[in-house]
Scaffold this active site. Structure first.
Site, short mmCIF file in Angstrom:
data_model
loop_
_atom_site.label_atom_id
_atom_site.label_comp_id
_atom_site.label_asym_id
_atom_site.label_seq_id
_atom_site.Cartn_x
_atom_site.Cartn_y
_atom_site.Cartn_z
N THR A 39 29.82 43.59 43.25
CA THR A 39 29.36 42.30 43.80
C THR A 39 29.65 42.19 45.30
O THR A 39 28.76 41.90 46.10
CB THR A 39 30.05 41.14 43.05
N VAL A 40 30.90 42.43 45.69
CA VAL A 40 31.26 42.21 47.09
C VAL A 40 30.66 43.30 47.99
O VAL A 40 30.11 43.00 49.06
CB VAL A 40 32.81 42.14 47.26
N VAL A 99 41.50 35.71 49.86
CA VAL A 99 41.89 34.37 49.40
C VAL A 99 40.76 33.39 49.72
O VAL A 99 40.32 33.30 50.87
CB VAL A 99 43.18 33.88 50.10
N ASP A 120 44.90 36.10 39.02
CA ASP A 120 44.14 36.16 40.27
C ASP A 120 44.63 35.07 41.24
O ASP A 120 44.90 35.34 42.42
CB ASP A 120 42.65 35.98 39.95
N LYS A 150 46.72 35.35 44.98
CA LYS A 150 46.31 34.64 46.19
C LYS A 150 47.43 33.74 46.72
O LYS A 150 47.63 33.66 47.93
CB LYS A 150 45.05 33.82 45.89
#
Ligand code: HSE
Length: 397
Positions: free
Chosen positions: A11-12, A126, A195, A199
């Site tokens: 995705t990224v 983040v 997750d 962060k």
């Protein structure tokens, strides 16, 4: 022409390639020369737009002097850690959205980058597309940061919103979040608070200047959350949100944790819905400053990565303000923090009052839901031992 490599085409990684292509003109105007993706590292070759750029051999990137920046979007720690080290050793800047790697090895990788006189930047790790790390370390640099809290996981906020607003089931809402590219490869990290925990560690590292060990940070997700509590809280003027929270303690102490909280509805964080994240930073000079935007997804996250790529290339000499000490001492158990607590018990108001004294009743219906006065997490746990506790959460002050 400035050339970069992308590691991973999920995705990224795909988003980074898209933003570089679609915003070509703006990027060139700001950099003074065109930016191009030269190579993409993949495990398996796939046909499509980027087929000609693909390699499965990292050495081709490591040894290519034309590649100045490596964008690591593999995720996880093993391969991502090795390739990041090797890219930095080879004198290339590295940009990433990989919060696990930054939370676990960020301090060490920043030191390596410094030694090699290159940058290691991770704004996208983040809050997805929300600029938070640069404002925290630069624009708020004159402050002592006393507390940071926020909604740091888009997937769980999306799930909660869909369950509360549209009556979706947990599984359906999670599947939608996966389809939209919000969830991690293994969504357990999202729904169990891990997750968000990574962060809050990164935010705490930067805010307090010292390593937060993710292993020491208690992380609770939304799996045990019941819609019944959401409804009781709403009727009483609260919203329930999964928050990461890092707090400076007297002396050089600090603490952090992730857990669902009741949030008063007049706090702007209470009304942050869908995939949006919001981070509240309390500086001793600024007071509360809130950052808000899309916390996950292909293009928002890629936007932060590409901005970091541009920053690496423009920052000359390299800026040194991002970093923290590796020592983990001074981290305290967050149970020491005091706050009001929400309880739902299989019992009566008299049972609750016998243990906690003065309480505020929210619902009595065979079960009793109530708010305590401010007590520490330890006191809340000890005092409630004799009660049949069905739910317990902190209330954000
Ligand atoms: N899975 C993460 C989230 C992605 O849902 O927030 C962005 O870090």
């Amino acid at each position: 022409m400035i050339q970069i490599a992308i590691l991973g085409l999920g995705t990224v990684g795909t988003g980074v390639a898209k933003v570089v292509a679609e915003n070509k003109r703006q990027i060139e105007r700001k950099l003074g020369e065109p930016l191009e993706v030269k190579t993409v590292l993949v495990r398996h070759f796939k046909d499509g737009l980027y087929r000609q750029l693909m390699t499965n051999d990292f050495q081709k990137i490591e040894n290519d002097p034309e590649i100045r920046v490596v964008v690591e979007t593999i995720g996880g720690v093993e391969a991502a850690y090795e390739y990041t080290r090797r890219a930095l050793e080879a004198g290339k800047h590295v940009v990433t959205a990989n919060k696990q790697l930054v939370a676990e090895h960020g301090c060490e990788l920043l030191e390596l980058a410094k030694r090699k006189n290159v940058s290691y930047l991770f704004e996208a790790s983040v809050g997805g597309g929300i600029p938070i790390l640069h404002p925290l370390t630069q624009c708020m640099a004159a402050n002592r940061i006393d507390e940071i809290y926020g909604i740091l996981n888009g997937t769980t906020n999306y799930i909660l919103t869909r369950m509360v607003r549209a009556g979706a089931t947990f599984q359906d809402a999670l599947r939608e979040a996966q389809e939209k590219g919000y969830a991690e490869a293994d969504p357990t990290a999202d729904v169990e608070g891990i997750d968000a925990g990574r962060k809050i560690c990164i935010l705490g590292d930067l805010a307090f200047g010292r390593q937060m060990d993710p292993e020491a940070v208690p992380m609770e997700g939304i799996c045990k959350l019941s819609l019944q509590d959401v409804k009781i809280a709403q009727r009483a003027g609260y919203r329930i949100k999964l928050l990461g929270r890092a707090v400076r303690l007297p002396g050089s102490g600090r603490t952090a944790y992730v857990a669902p909280h009741l949030i008063p509805e007049d706090n702007p964080i209470a009304n942050v819905e869908d995939v949006f994240n919001a981070v509240m930073v309390r500086g001793n000079a600024t007071g509360d400053v809130m950052f808000y935007g899309k916390g996950a997804g292909e293009l928002p996250t890629a936007s932060a990565c590409v901005a970091d790529v541009m920053e690496c290339l423009q920052a000359s000499p390299r800026r040194d303000e991002i970093g923290w000490d590796g020592g983990t001492e001074g981290f305290a158990d967050p149970l020491s923090l005091k706050s009001r607590h929400y309880f739902r018990i299989a019992g009566s108001l008299a049972d609750a009052a016998a243990v906690f004294g003065q309480v505020e009743v929210l619902s009595e219906n065979g079960e009793t839901a109530f708010l305590t006065e401010a007590v520490s997490g330890q006191e809340a746990a000890q005092l409630s031992q004799s009660l049949k506790v069905l739910a317990c959460m902190r209330v954000l002050a």
